[in-house]
Design a protein around this motif. Structure first.
Motif, mmCIF file in Angstrom:
data_model
loop_
_atom_site.group_PDB
_atom_site.id
_atom_site.type_symbol
_atom_site.label_atom_id
_atom_site.label_comp_id
_atom_site.label_asym_id
_atom_site.label_seq_id
_atom_site.Cartn_x
_atom_site.Cartn_y
_atom_site.Cartn_z
ATOM 1 N N PHE A 1 0.861 -1.181 0.000
ATOM 2 C CA PHE A 1 0.000 0.000 0.000
ATOM 3 C C PHE A 1 0.895 1.227 0.000
ATOM 4 O O PHE A 1 1.815 1.322 0.806
ATOM 5 N N ALA A 2 0.663 2.183 -0.863
ATOM 6 C CA ALA A 2 1.441 3.418 -0.853
ATOM 7 C C ALA A 2 0.575 4.559 -1.371
ATOM 8 O O ALA A 2 -0.059 4.431 -2.422
ATOM 9 N N ASN A 3 0.549 5.666 -0.618
ATOM 10 C CA ASN A 3 -0.236 6.804 -1.104
ATOM 11 C C ASN A 3 0.603 7.674 -2.038
ATOM 12 O O ASN A 3 1.796 7.418 -2.265
ATOM 13 N N LYS A 4 -0.015 8.692 -2.569
ATOM 14 C CA LYS A 4 0.623 9.495 -3.612
ATOM 15 C C LYS A 4 1.840 10.265 -3.118
ATOM 16 O O LYS A 4 2.697 10.667 -3.917
ATOM 17 N N ALA A 5 1.938 10.481 -1.797
ATOM 18 C CA ALA A 5 3.073 11.208 -1.239
ATOM 19 C C ALA A 5 4.248 10.294 -0.897
ATOM 20 O O ALA A 5 5.325 10.767 -0.553
ATOM 21 N N SER A 6 4.058 8.983 -1.011
ATOM 22 C CA SER A 6 5.079 8.013 -0.608
ATOM 23 C C SER A 6 6.106 7.764 -1.712
ATOM 24 O O SER A 6 5.766 7.751 -2.902
ATOM 25 N N VAL A 7 7.348 7.491 -1.317
ATOM 26 C CA VAL A 7 8.377 7.134 -2.286
ATOM 27 C C VAL A 7 8.093 5.760 -2.896
ATOM 28 O O VAL A 7 8.691 5.389 -3.913
#
Length: 329
Positions: free
Chosen positions: A281-287
């Motif tokens: 899971f990774a949001n748009k701000a994550s690397v």
């Protein structure tokens, strides 16, 4: 933990993560201001208890009789195995936060789990994902439920909110493993390891992400749980059900990576499962938001063959689900 041959134990966990937003930045507007005794009372609803606690500047981490709990200023994570009744704690959790903290709103909620090996042994709603969804829908108006993988074999369920969610960088990486290597699992028994620390060293867990502040426990006669804390509000947690008849291991972390390839290799070397599923899971701000591109091309990995691969785009998160198994010779 069940001893081998005596009874079945469901290693696959139920995982709940809730993000809260508060009215201000005062000490009272923090989940960490809630007393341990209050958490203990909440866990009675779930049918588990606290074994030990460790903490750093950003997070409190609890090893439980069935898995783990993590508490930061605004995020609550509860992961429980066996026949625990995790979702019965959602309503009292929200009530508790409203009473103890200056709650403004719930930013997001994530509930996920692998399909159970013995759903018939679960309690109440937890026997069926549809019933779990109905329970959550009564408390959240904009819930969204998903099933990834093969519903007639191995699959993974998710319930989340259909909203913008968390805006600051956030990511969660999971490896759920089963059909484990017998020799690797022996380390997590009292026949081989003296205690949790001994098992951590013998297994190589201490080298997966060096520098973590580790709190571990070796159950009697077998079974293992650990939490590891890293600066910046990052954690790792590992849980081992070593019995050959129903062996299972979970690895979870929110450590940010542009690529999780090396971390996957380290975990697989430590445990050597027959099968595993991976979720990121990774949001748009994550690397980590674009790591799905690398996984999309990985039809094989460390001697494993990919069985299923799915990529989902939510309003603020990307989700990658992939399952691998050793080839049948």
């Amino acid at each position: 933990m069940a001893s081998a041959g005596e009874s079945f134990f469901e290693g696959a966990e139920k995982l709940l993560e809730v993000w809260f937003e508060f009215d201000d930045d005062s000490l009272e507007s923090s989940l960490r201001s809630i007393d341990r005794k209050v958490w203990e009372d909440l866990l009675k609803v779930v049918k588990c208890e606290i074994i030990s606690r460790t903490a750093d500047e950003d997070m409190d981490a609890y090893v439980l009789s069935e898995s783990s709990m993590f508490v930061t200023k605004d995020r609550f994570i509860l992961k429980t195995c066996g026949t625990t009744t995790l979702l019965y704690a959602v309503k009292p959790l929200i009530k508790l936060v409203k009473e103890k903290c200056r709650l403004k709103q719930i930013l997001d909620i994530f509930y996920s789990r692998k399909n159970f090996s013995r759903p018939d042994l679960q309690i109440g709603m937890h026997r069926n994902f549809s019933d779990e969804v109905s329970h959550l829908d009564k408390q959240f108006r904009n819930g969204a439920a998903y099933s990834l993988g093969r519903i007639n074999q191995d699959c993974w369920y998710l319930y989340t909110l259909d909203n913008a969610g968390v805006e600051r960088p956030d990511q969660t990486f999971e490896l759920l493993m089963w059909d484990m290597c017998r020799e690797k699992m022996r380390v997590f028994t009292k026949d081989v390891s003296e205690n949790g620390l001994d098992a951590t060293k013998r297994s190589g867990i201490c080298d997966i992400i060096p520098g973590a502040k580790i709190d571990e426990f070796l159950f009697e006669p077998c079974g293992y749980s650990m939490n590891g804390l890293l600066p910046g509000g990052y954690y790792i947690t590992i849980h081992v059900t070593p019995e050959e008849e129903f062996s299972y291991v979970s690895f979870e972390s929110n450590v940010p990576r542009e690529s999780y390839d090396e971390l996957v290799k380290k975990v697989l070397e430590v445990f050597r499962p027959g099968k595993f599923l991976m979720t990121i899971f990774a949001n748009k701000a994550s690397v980590a938001k674009d790591c799905h591109k690398e996984i999309n091309d990985a039809e094989s990995l460390q001697g494993y063959v990919r069985q299923d691969h799915q990529f989902c785009i939510f309003k603020n998160y990307n989700l990658t689900y992939t399952m691998y198994s050793r080839p049948i010779l």
